[in-house]
Design an enzyme around this catalytic site. Structure first.
Site, PDB file in Angstrom:
ATOM      1  CB  CYS A 197     -25.302 -26.846  -9.606  1.00  0.00           C
ATOM      2  SG  CYS A 197     -26.830 -27.910  -9.924  1.00  0.00           S
ATOM      3  CB  CYS A 351     -20.662 -11.615 -12.047  1.00  0.00           C
ATOM      4  SG  CYS A 351     -20.193 -12.441 -13.822  1.00  0.00           S
TER       5      CYS A 351
END
Ligand SMILES: [Zn+2]
Length: 393
Positions: A197, A351
């Site tokens: 999530c 990232c």
């Protein structure tokens, strides 16, 4: 399939309890008897996060006598969009403590037991054995498999739920009466395949949709009413607004609950079993990892670098490292984006936290970009070490 109640009824309800729970008591299927069973019940909620928040609040309001909370994390501002058991004044506080305070406010008749620690192979059996039922609100595969294995080995039922973006799933796993999580998912997904999530996002209210199904199933199991979600997987799609039930059979070859089990004790290392990053990525980052400080030094020194952000466009919108070019990981893994990469510059991948960039780095190295490196800790460490004015998310 209906099952006998998990819990014996308490001796009696007090006058306060009769007043408080009157809307339960007048439901014939619950009645005084069912409420007395809830009063006697001991339920452990693993995680006081997205699923744990609504689950704990409704279990408390329902009059479950003892609620255990296990969570080692602290409340972060980014939790408040969905973890409604915590408030603004709880930011920075232990989640277990914060959740316990909310429960006391909802229902002081509930006895709360706080386990402000990480669940691990050394404490999971001892903690689980104190409870009748476990509600699993964990968000990672390593803990999920450990919860399953411990529950099966102890013969405990548990209510499982998972959430991602607009999709939710729930089921009841109880090896004595049906399948376990390993019957449904024998192997964890390959590392990097299923985003968390934190990486992919989750609609806040989805937590309530799935968390309330978990509480519904918990109450049914404790009181012995209705058809528990044993052997069935509930699949919810919030965009379609559809609920589907899929039959899940007990796998006779299940390594844990099958006829000839090979897993007869908890695994040594669940992180290892689920592989936080792939072997290729682990190899690729050796001697090819730089820190945020090193990246800043390279930029300040005018080094000719090509900084590639391998996150998704929505994340790039939120925060970006100056000078970076967005090329999502998928385009690098598929080979589609390789032509966009310069051969004559130092390539630096990053990232959010360093997991996806490690995977992308392995693909780049395999494609011949031998000197490429990745940024340890990703955007999060850039924000922390170089520019705290940027938002961490
Ligand atoms: Zn099984």
């Amino acid at each position: 399939m209906s099952l006998p109640p998990l819990v014996e009824p308490a001796a009696e309800l007090t006058v306060d309890e009769i007043r408080r729970y009157s809307r339960h008591l007048i439901i014939p299927d619950v009645g005084v008897e069912g409420q007395k069973r809830l009063k006697n019940a001991r339920v452990l909620c693993v995680g006081a996060g997205g699923l744990g928040s609504p689950a704990l609040m409704y279990l408390a309001a329902a009059g479950v006598g003892t609620l255990g909370i296990i969570d080692f994390d602290t409340v972060d501002e980014s939790n408040l969009q969905r973890q409604i058991i915590h408030g603004v004044s709880d930011v920075g506080r232990s989640k277990a403590e914060s959740a316990a305070a909310s429960i006391r406010e909802i229902n002081p008749l509930v006895n709360v037991e706080i386990h402000d620690t990480a669940l691990d192979r050394d404490n999971v059996r001892e903690i689980f054995s104190r409870y009748d039922l476990i509600v699993d609100g964990t968000d990672n595969f390593a803990t999920r498999y450990m919860v399953n294995d411990a529950a099966v080995l102890l013969g405990k039922p548990y209510v499982w739920g998972s959430i991602y973006r607009f999709d939710g799933q729930a089921s009841v796993f109880w090896a004595e009466h049906g399948p376990c999580y390993r019957c449904l998912y024998p192997e964890p997904p390959p590392p990097g395949m299923v985003p968390s999530c934190a990486e992919g996002g989750v609609l806040g209210v989805l937590c309530a949709s799935i968390g309330s199904i978990q509480v519904n199933e918990a109450i049914k199991l404790l009181a012995g009413i209705g058809e528990p979600l044993v052997g069935r997987l509930m699949v919810y799609d919030a965009l379609e607004m559809s609920y589907r039930k899929i039959k899940v059979r007990k796998d006779p070859n299940c390594v844990l609950c099958g006829e000839n089990p090979t897993v007869t004790d908890l695994l040594e290392d669940y992180e290892d079993f689920c592989g936080a990053v792939s072997v290729e990525a682990q190899e690729a980052v050796v001697d090819a990892t730089i820190t945020a400080l090193e990246l800043k030094e390279w930029q300040d020194a005018g080094k000719d670098i090509f900084l590639v952000d391998v996150r998704e466009p929505a994340e790039y919108e939120i925060v970006r490292i100056p000078g970076s070019t967005l090329i999502p990981k998928g385009e690098i893994i598929s080979g589609e984006a390789l032509a966009k990469l310069p051969q004559d510059k130092q390539i630096v991948l990053h990232c959010k936290s360093g997991v996806r960039s490690a995977e992308a780095l392995a693909a780049l190295k395999a494609a011949g970009f031998k000197d490429a490196v990745h940024l340890q800790g990703g955007v999060l460490s850039w924000v922390k070490q170089i520019d705290p004015s940027l938002p961490a998310y």
